[in-house]
Write an enzyme that holds these catalytic residues in place. Structure first.
Site, PDB file in Angstrom:
ATOM      1  CB  THR A 182      85.452  59.616  92.296  1.00  0.00           C
ATOM      2  OG1 THR A 182      86.235  58.828  92.769  1.00  0.00           O
ATOM      3  CG2 THR A 182      84.777  59.462  90.947  1.00  0.00           C
ATOM      4  NE  ARG A 197      88.706  49.010  93.056  1.00  0.00           N
ATOM      5  CZ  ARG A 197      88.069  50.089  92.913  1.00  0.00           C
ATOM      6  NH1 ARG A 197      88.532  51.271  92.596  1.00  0.00           N
ATOM      7  NH2 ARG A 197      86.745  50.302  93.544  1.00  0.00           N
ATOM      8  N   GLY A 228      88.056  50.179  89.362  1.00  0.00           N
ATOM      9  CA  GLY A 228      86.639  50.573  89.767  1.00  0.00           C
ATOM     10  C   GLY A 228      85.792  50.580  88.476  1.00  0.00           C
ATOM     11  CG  ASP A 229      82.297  52.946  89.536  1.00  0.00           C
ATOM     12  OD1 ASP A 229      83.202  53.288  90.368  1.00  0.00           O
ATOM     13  OD2 ASP A 229      81.160  53.782  89.475  1.00  0.00           O
ATOM     14  CB  THR A 234      81.024  59.291  92.893  1.00  0.00           C
ATOM     15  OG1 THR A 234      82.072  59.211  94.120  1.00  0.00           O
ATOM     16  CG2 THR A 234      79.849  60.001  93.336  1.00  0.00           C
ATOM     17  N   GLY A 235      81.194  56.323  94.177  1.00  0.00           N
ATOM     18  CA  GLY A 235      80.891  55.404  95.412  1.00  0.00           C
ATOM     19  C   GLY A 235      81.653  54.062  95.389  1.00  0.00           C
ATOM     20  N   GLY A 248      83.027  51.410  93.929  1.00  0.00           N
ATOM     21  CA  GLY A 248      83.152  50.740  92.418  1.00  0.00           C
ATOM     22  C   GLY A 248      82.374  49.326  92.593  1.00  0.00           C
TER      23      GLY A 248
HETATM   24  N1  ASP Z   1      83.919  54.736  92.192  1.00  0.00           N
HETATM   25  C1  ASP Z   1      85.401  55.138  92.666  1.00  0.00           C
HETATM   26  C2  ASP Z   1      85.876  53.574  92.508  1.00  0.00           C
HETATM   27  O1  ASP Z   1      85.439  52.620  92.846  1.00  0.00           O
HETATM   28  C3  ASP Z   1      85.495  55.658  93.968  1.00  0.00           C
HETATM   29  C4  ASP Z   1      84.928  56.929  94.142  1.00  0.00           C
HETATM   30  O2  ASP Z   1      83.646  57.412  93.670  1.00  0.00           O
HETATM   31  O3  ASP Z   1      85.229  57.812  95.029  1.00  0.00           O
HETATM   32  O4  ASP Z   1      87.168  53.682  92.044  1.00  0.00           O
END
Ligand code: ASP
Length: 312
Positions: free
Chosen positions: A180, A208, A210-211, A231-232, A234
């Site tokens: 991301t 779905r 994410g954040d 990033t992480g 979500g």
């Molecule tokens: N935060 C993103 C999600 O959950 C994924 C990512 O950061 O790679 O969609």
């Protein structure tokens, strides 16, 4: 108007293991990070706005198949690319976001168009794509988004029945762990802005969210405090309202950017089991890039200081 400008970006966090790197690969990532940061800095140096700089950085990374955003986005369980993006201007507190969009070449431009040209903040799925068409924002074919190693990642994730952060290795097979993308910036006028774009998590359910496209969770900017892009994993970032939490800790509790970032990423999120990291810049140009995973692709540039890049 003689403030120092600053810019920081991430290319995702996760199980980025030094043991799986080699000098060529590392140089490839580092070059991409540098190029993106310099593109953003060039805008700020010409007295451009922070919101334009973060949009440009993210757009550049969306076009690079190394990263999980735009071209290079990961696949859903059904083998589709559903992308999320958001942008926020700390001066006006205006924001734009899109989720579950297909075929849009640069989702961050679409998020910006939502912010600038609608009375809404958040558009989803086919409605967002219809709006892209109406705005003349470029769409691409499925082939444009098809990246073989992403599909291989999906097959492995399906086999192991896991939903994975794109940069998290599945057993020992996944060598390419890119992620991301996001950017934060401070312009000469003292405005901060943030933008984030992603394909989400490999093998995610159709629909779905994410954040990354959620204002307050994955992205937030406020001229009173700071700008943040996360990033992480979500789901944990949504539950912890990470980006807004950091801004609030500064605004209401008087924490510094560093204190707020470290508390949220290394204490609160970690206790909840949320893997990931973020980049943040405050209105003084302080930059923080904390993560609680093995690595996070990141780069920053503040005033005349040296450009900083990091992976582990
Ligand atoms: N935060 C993103 C999600 O959950 C994924 C990512 O950061 O790679 O969609």
């Amino acid at each position: 108007m003689n403030r120092k400008i600053g810019i920081a970006m991430h290319g995702g966090a996760g199980t980025i293991l030094k043991s799986q790197m080699n000098p060529e690969k590392e140089a490839m990532y580092t070059d991409a990070l540098k190029e993106a940061v310099l593109a953003g800095e060039a805008i700020l140096l010409k007295n451009g706005l922070a919101v334009d700089a973060v949009e440009a950085v993210v757009r550049k990374l969306e076009d690079n198949p190394l990263f999980n955003a735009g071209k290079g986005s990961v696949f859903t369980h059904d083998g589709k690319n559903e992308m999320d993006a958001s942008i926020m201007d700390g001066k006006t507190l205006k924001a734009g976001a899109v989720t579950g969009v297909t075929h849009v070449r640069n989702p961050v431009n679409l998020a910006r168009a939502v912010m600038d040209h609608t009375e809404h903040v958040f558009l989803s799925g086919s409605g967002a794509v219809d709006f892209a068409r109406a705005m003349g924002i470029p769409l691409e074919t499925d082939e444009y988004f098809y990246v073989q190693y992403r599909y291989d990642q999906l097959k492995r994730a399906r086999e192991s029945d896991t939903i994975v952060l794109d940069h998290t290795a599945i057993k020992d097979i996944d060598e390419k762990k890119f992620g991301t993308v996001g950017a934060v910036a401070l312009d000469v006028f003292g405005n901060v802005a943030a933008a984030t774009s992603t394909g989400g998590m490999t093998n995610k359910k159709h629909g779905r969210i994410g954040d990354s496209p959620i204002i307050g969770a994955g992205t937030y900017a406020n001229n009173k405090t700071c700008a943040i892009s996360c990033t992480g994993h979500g789901e944990f970032f949504i539950r912890s309202v990470v980006a807004y939490d950091i801004s609030c800790l500064m605004e209401y509790k008087g924490l510094t950017l560093k204190e707020a970032c470290n508390y949220v990423v290394k204490d609160k999120l970690k206790k909840l089991g949320g893997e990931g990291g973020l980049i943040a810049i405050d209105t003084h140009g302080n930059i923080e890039m904390p993560f609680n995973t093995e690595g996070m692709y990141r780069a920053s540039k503040h005033g005349e200081d040296e450009l900083v890049t990091g992976i582990y």
